[in-house]
Design an enzyme around this catalytic site. Structure first.
Site, PDB file in Angstrom:
ATOM      1  CB  SER A 251      64.879  39.824 108.018  1.00  0.00           C
ATOM      2  OG  SER A 251      66.007  40.018 108.832  1.00  0.00           O
TER       3      SER A 251
ATOM      4  CG  ASP B 153      62.324  38.599 115.521  1.00  0.00           C
ATOM      5  OD1 ASP B 153      63.494  38.263 115.773  1.00  0.00           O
ATOM      6  OD2 ASP B 153      61.985  39.145 114.458  1.00  0.00           O
TER       7      ASP B 153
ATOM      8  CG  HIS C 232      64.021  37.078 112.405  1.00  0.00           C
ATOM      9  ND1 HIS C 232      63.519  38.355 112.418  1.00  0.00           N
ATOM     10  CD2 HIS C 232      64.879  37.022 111.345  1.00  0.00           C
ATOM     11  CE1 HIS C 232      64.043  39.044 111.411  1.00  0.00           C
ATOM     12  NE2 HIS C 232      64.876  38.257 110.755  1.00  0.00           N
TER      13      HIS C 232
END
Length: 734
Positions: free
Chosen positions: A589, A677, A709
């Site tokens: 991320s 995601d 995610h």
């Protein structure tokens, strides 16, 4: 001299399998006190755990019971009661206030493979009620998540309150064919000649309507409804009176069972991602079941969440933070007096670590039971720099006391407190989670708490770790927020050959407003046990260092955070026995965002890079993510739901993105992307993959179906780890 690294795939897989067996604690509850014939007291502590099962490819949930003998202030004896038992199909469970009954929401599949949900009520050794929620068709699926979900007994133990998806009208095509007799019955019903309520009216043309949901981790959760079931009759009613522009959740019964208190999130003009986003506009509401009215009982211009009512029913505390801005921030602890209707701030936002070393509250949820027995104190856990500690707050005086001041250094998580018996989980980077209990001492003597272990975990002797504090060099100071420091956590294998220099894996966290604390982490532990040093970096902007640290980062992403990580790497390479020619990056991320930035801005430093669902281009991400506000805020631009971005903001987004530096990248990159995601959509990784290919950089992409995610499904997590270490071994030339 180079350090010997475990490189055989078979040996690595065996080590991963061994470490993956360590379970984690997810829930605990304390049963009622029982007095023995000799006058002694004991209670049952019920715990829920989760463990990866690589063979079944799932996270297995199981429970274990413990007996605690006590004298109301100290523990006389404690121990496990029997072995662990797997829990199957339980979505929610809750014991009644008296402890005599237990409610369970369970999901199972019928003979056709369809999901069915049931509400069960248990009394001692038998099930006394089972309600088929699916068959009744009063609502959609029950919410089992931490964001909206609840299962609350009324004080009279005659009703249950929960949250479920609001029932949607049945739809069909304009061209649906029906038998003549069916058409006749429908016409009769529409004209009032049929049996009322037998079938729902079908709406034509709405088959393909878009229903907004609440984003990543809350997919298909769109319009929550408050539902009440009468235990005796089995009747279910959906509460009316909730404003149409509000999505309710985190509900509980008001004193006297006269109504329901809940958190309501605004979903107009449209929904944004809610998970890990405490900055969404929300407030506390009260629905009066007698008068049928709904009233606001908190301010309505903040992000409000996690309300908890005191045992005496007089006070409600909740957390509050600013709307928009950073997704996670330092929170206020607010108290509402139920009878005087007065609201007061118990703990305010902490800008910098104060004289008592308290840095503020940074949590998305208070424990479900967090009040002391006298209704005067609140208990919670929170990151404090790179630690996770337990605190108690006097709600009248506003004083904060550290409960783990004299306890072992590590990560403490409060699971529950009942009649002042605290149940907590404790872990460190070298010790898997263990179960601790202790009584909360009387006011003013909280530091005297004594912790006892109900379930110990064996530390990994080959892993050593330490926290390092760093002060950025003068040229990297933030002019608006000067004097901020940050930290890192360094894990190293204990047994190292003399003069051997360890390869280093650098892991910046995601968020960016998140934090690494000294807790058990599977990937880091296995990497360290393999022979790597692991560096976890809490750059400026991390939680737990004061609100100023958080606010210093928006507008400076891609610069301040990148320089902090690089400075940290440079410092540990100079001070530790590490190999500067064998440094790699692993990040997910925003950690992937930083990893991609670092190999572009400092291409000579890193020999390998792994990016899991990375942010690579803020401009292209803005229109496809569930958190477009994040893209604006983190580049320093204000966000408004009715505001179209101008060209200067698009330029800022591109200028602060890793894609800007892709032509300078030389480091081989492994990309790991989740097919589902919606927070950082996989197109971000694909865009970076194509750019690297175009520049001749070695790159490989892994695509994980059914994963969002977090890439946290058991098979994706295990496969991901194996591919990570084999990529590192290959390109670090170990």
């Amino acid at each position: 001299m180079h350090c010997k690294i475990l490189k055989s795939p078979e040996e690595i897989a065996a080590l991963y399998r061994e470490f993956a067996q360590f379970p984690s604690l997810s829930n605990a509850s304390v049963g009622p006190d029982v007095t023995t014939q000799y006058g002694g007291k004991y209670c049952n502590v019920y715990t829920e755990w989760s463990q990866r099962d690589l063979e079944r490819n799932e996270n297995v949930k199981f429970c274990r019971h413990y007996i605690v003998f006590h004298d109301n202030g100290s523990i006389v004896y404690s121990g496990a009661s029997g072995n662990s038992t797997e829990i199957k199909g339980e979505l929610l469970c809750r014991e009644s206030p008296s402890g005599a009954l237990k409610a369970v929401v369970r999901e199972s599949k019928n003979s056709k493979g369809e999901d069915k949900q049931f509400l069960e009520v248990w009394n001692k050794n038998r099930k006394v009620k089972s309600i088929n929620l699916t068959a009744l068709e009063k609502h959609g699926k029950v919410y089992e998540d931490d964001q909206f979900g609840c299962l609350e007994w009324s004080h009279s133990e005659t009703h249950l309150l929960y949250v479920a998806e609001k029932k949607r009208p049945k739809t069909e095509s304009f061209f649906e064919s029906k038998a003549p007799e069916l058409i006749s019955s429908i016409v009769e019903e529409e004209e009032g000649m049929g049996k009322p309520g037998k079938t729902d009216k079908t709406v034509k043309g709405n088959q393909f309507c878009l229903y907004e949901d609440w984003g990543e981790g809350l997919v298909n959760k769109s319009v929550p409804a408050l539902c009440v079931v009468d235990i005796e009759s089995g009747n279910i009613s959906v509460l009316e009176g909730v404003p149409d522009y509000i999505s309710p959740g985190q509900a509980f019964w008001s004193p006297g069972d006269t109504g329901v208190v809940f958190t309501g999130w605004w979903h107009e003009p449209y929904r944004l991602g809610l998970k890990y986003c405490t900055n969404r506009r929300s407030a506390l509401f009260y629905v009066d079941l007698i008068e049928g009215r709904c009233e606001l009982i908190s301010e309505d211009s903040k992000g409000v969440f996690s309300p908890r009512v005191s045992p005496d029913g007089c006070r409600i505390v909740y957390l509050s933070c600013e709307v928009f801005g950073p997704h996670q921030q330092c929170c206020r602890l607010i108290m509402y007096d139920w009878y005087t209707k007065v609201t007061s701030t118990v703990i305010d936002v902490v800008s910098r670590q104060n004289e008592s070393n308290f840095t503020g509250i940074y949590t998305t949820l208070l424990p479900l039971f967090c009040w002391s027995a006298d209704s005067q104190r609140i208990l919670f856990d929170s990151p404090q720099r790179s630690r996770q500690d337990l605190f108690v707050v006097d709600v009248l005086a506003g004083s904060v006391t550290l409960l783990t001041a004299d306890a072992s250094l590590g990560s403490w998580k409060l699971l529950t407190v009942n009649r002042d018996l605290m149940v907590a989980s404790f872990s460190t980077p070298s010790c898997p989670p263990c179960l601790k209990v202790g009584f909360l001492p009387s006011a003013g003597r909280e530091r005297d708490v004594t912790w006892m272990s109900l379930e110990d975990a064996t530390p990994i002797p080959d892993i050593i770790w330490e926290i390092h504090s760093l002060q950025p060099p003068p040229e990297q100071e933030n002019a608006q927020y000067p004097g901020l420091d940050f930290e890192c956590i360094l894990l190293k294998p204990k047994s190292v050959q003399e003069k051997a220099r360890l390869p280093l894996v650098v892991i910046p966290h995601g968020g960016p407003h998140s934090v690494f604390v000294v807790e058990w982490m599977l990937y880091s532990a296995v990497l360290c046990r393999m022979g790597f040093a692991v560096l976890l970096v809490n750059y400026r902007g991390s939680l737990g260092f004061g609100q100023d640290s958080i606010l210093s980062l928006p507008g400076n992403v891609g610069d301040q955070d990148v320089k902090d990580v690089q400075f940290c790497v440079k410092q540990v390479l100079e001070k530790e026995e590490l190999n500067s020619e064998q440094v790699a990056l692993v990040g997910g991320s925003h950690g992937g965002f930083l990893s991609c930035h670092l190999i572009g801005q400092y291409p000579a430093t890193y020999k390998a890079c792994v990016a899991r669902n990375p942010v690579t281009n803020l401009a292209s991400m803005n229109g496809i993510t569930d958190i477009p506000d994040w893209c604006s805020v983190e580049v320093g631009a204000p966000y408004s739901m009715d505001n179209c971005l101008d060209a200067s903001v698009w330029n800022q987004m591109l200028d602060k993105s890793p894609i800007k530096y892709v032509a300078q990248v030389k480091t081989p990159v492994l990309l790991m992307l989740g097919e589902e995601d919606i927070r950082v959509p996989n197109k971000q990784g694909v865009e970076y993959y194509r750019a690297l290919k175009a520049h001749g950089v070695p790159v490989r992409a892994l695509w994980y179906p059914g994963n969002n995610h977090s890439l946290s499904k058991v098979d994706a997590e295990a496969d991901g780890f194996m591919n990570i270490v084999l990529w590192l071994v290959k390109h670090m030339r170990l």
